[in-house]
Design a protein around this motif. Structure first.
Motif, PDB file in Angstrom:
ATOM      1  N   THR A  96      18.846  37.551  -3.467  1.00 54.89           N
ATOM      2  CA  THR A  96      19.975  37.535  -2.163  1.00 54.89           C
ATOM      3  C   THR A  96      19.695  38.723  -1.223  1.00 54.89           C
ATOM      4  OG1 THR A  96      21.679  37.983  -3.657  1.00 54.89           O
ATOM      5  CG2 THR A  96      21.175  35.572  -3.172  1.00 54.89           C
ATOM      6  N   ARG A  97      19.758  39.927  -1.937  1.00 56.21           N
ATOM      7  CA  ARG A  97      19.893  41.180  -1.276  1.00 56.21           C
ATOM      8  C   ARG A  97      18.783  42.099  -1.722  1.00 56.21           C
ATOM      9  NH1 ARG A  97      25.987  43.159  -2.254  1.00 56.21           N
ATOM     10  NH2 ARG A  97      24.885  43.851  -4.087  1.00 56.21           N
ATOM     11  N   ARG A 100      18.796  45.873  -0.439  1.00 57.66           N
ATOM     12  CA  ARG A 100      19.872  46.719  -0.777  1.00 57.66           C
ATOM     13  C   ARG A 100      19.595  46.959  -2.331  1.00 57.66           C
ATOM     14  NH1 ARG A 100      25.838  44.938   0.312  1.00 57.66           N
ATOM     15  NH2 ARG A 100      25.064  44.843   2.506  1.00 57.66           N
ATOM     16  N   ASP A 101      19.183  45.977  -2.875  1.00 56.97           N
ATOM     17  CA  ASP A 101      18.819  46.358  -4.423  1.00 56.97           C
ATOM     18  C   ASP A 101      17.784  47.354  -4.623  1.00 56.97           C
ATOM     19  OD1 ASP A 101      20.878  44.338  -5.217  1.00 56.97           O
ATOM     20  OD2 ASP A 101      19.551  42.693  -5.323  1.00 56.97           O
ATOM     21  N   TRP A 217      29.167  46.864  -8.208  1.00 58.06           N
ATOM     22  CA  TRP A 217      28.243  46.028  -7.679  1.00 58.06           C
ATOM     23  C   TRP A 217      28.145  44.493  -8.151  1.00 58.06           C
ATOM     24  CZ3 TRP A 217      23.628  49.863  -8.478  1.00 58.06           C
ATOM     25  CH2 TRP A 217      23.982  51.123  -7.482  1.00 58.06           C
ATOM     26  N   ARG A 219      25.706  43.392  -9.947  1.00 56.63           N
ATOM     27  CA  ARG A 219      24.421  42.983 -10.031  1.00 56.63           C
ATOM     28  C   ARG A 219      23.737  43.742 -10.943  1.00 56.63           C
ATOM     29  NH1 ARG A 219      22.906  39.917  -6.068  1.00 56.63           N
ATOM     30  NH2 ARG A 219      20.828  40.276  -5.955  1.00 56.63           N
TER      31      ARG A 219
END
Length: 254
Positions: A96-97, A100-101, A217, A219
């Protein structure tokens, strides 16, 4: 049996089938190494040794080893799967990101990679770290893909189990954030003890950083990306490291 006891038992079983068992074997390994006649700094450990003299059989063994190793990751994702809950979303292991990840993962590589290399060098100089042979001496056409695949398995196994799964279950059991971070970090260091005391300290520090980032985060994807990059660099870049710094990375023939 209460739900809390079931969760505790589940955690024990998961760790006993995966990295908890690795930690126990690693403790036995370091005891054997420090009590051997050969000094610890003169000993060697091979991370990705050849499994058979015949090429096709070597490839088959190594592929199956990595493939079946991923079933531990599948198990904890299954255990985190609840009605109406996506286990991948639950621990932030999704796409989903992606931007950024990826950026966060690269920043973690820069924060962990250089200090980790320096700590390994200090450990080798101080005689408290064994010589780590990160890749086989004889490379074949499939060696790099297998090393990349093995790096991915290590990244997923460690970050999904030791961070995503363990943090989730500890939170459900009411364990505080810093107690969770430190226990996860010590576990990470312990299953690397077979490499010596330097890697133990380095991996505990890495576990603290990764655990703190996960708490902020929520994540695991950036952690997996960072870990994968670090292991690819270690495995695939090992021959270059031997050529550039033979006194640190070259394995003694004796």
């Amino acid at each position: 049996m209460s739900s809390a006891w079931r969760l505790r038992l589940e955690v024990v079983i998961v760790l006993g089938l995966s990295l908890g068992a690795s930690a126990v074997y690693s403790i036995v390994s370091i005891v054997a190494k420090v009590t051997a006649e050969t000094p610890l700094g003169d000993q060697t450990v091979a991370l990705n040794p050849s499994r058979a003299p015949r090429e096709w059989l070597d490839f088959t063994y190594q592929f199956l080893d990595v493939f079946f190793g991923l079933f531990a990751v599948a198990l904890v994702l299954y255990l985190l799967w609840a009605p109406g809950t996506n286990p991948f979303r639950r621990i932030g292991l999704d796409l989903t990101r992606p931007g950024r990840d990826a950026a966060s993962g690269v920043l973690l590589v820069l924060a962990i990679g250089v200090p980790g290399l320096a700590l390994y060098a200090l450990g080798r100089a101080g005689g408290i770290t064994v010589a780590v042979e990160a890749s086989p001496a004889d490379w074949l056409w499939w060696t790099v893909p297998i090393l990349v695949f093995r790096a991915l398995e290590a990244a997923l196994t460690e970050e999904v189990i030791v961070v995503g799964y363990l943090f989730t279950r500890f939170r459900e059991l009411g364990v505080g954030p810093w107690a969770t971070i430190l226990s996860s970090a010590v576990l990470r260091g312990t299953y690397h003890l077979y490499q010596g005391f330097g890697p133990f300290v380095g991996n505990v520090a890495m576990g603290v950083v990764f655990g703190w980032c996960y708490q902020r985060w929520g994540r695991t994807m950036p952690l997996v990306i960072a870990h994968w990059i670090l292991d690819i660099a270690s495995f695939v870049g090992y021959p270059l490291a031997v050529g550039w710094w033979p006194e640190l990375f070259a394995v003694s023939a004796g």
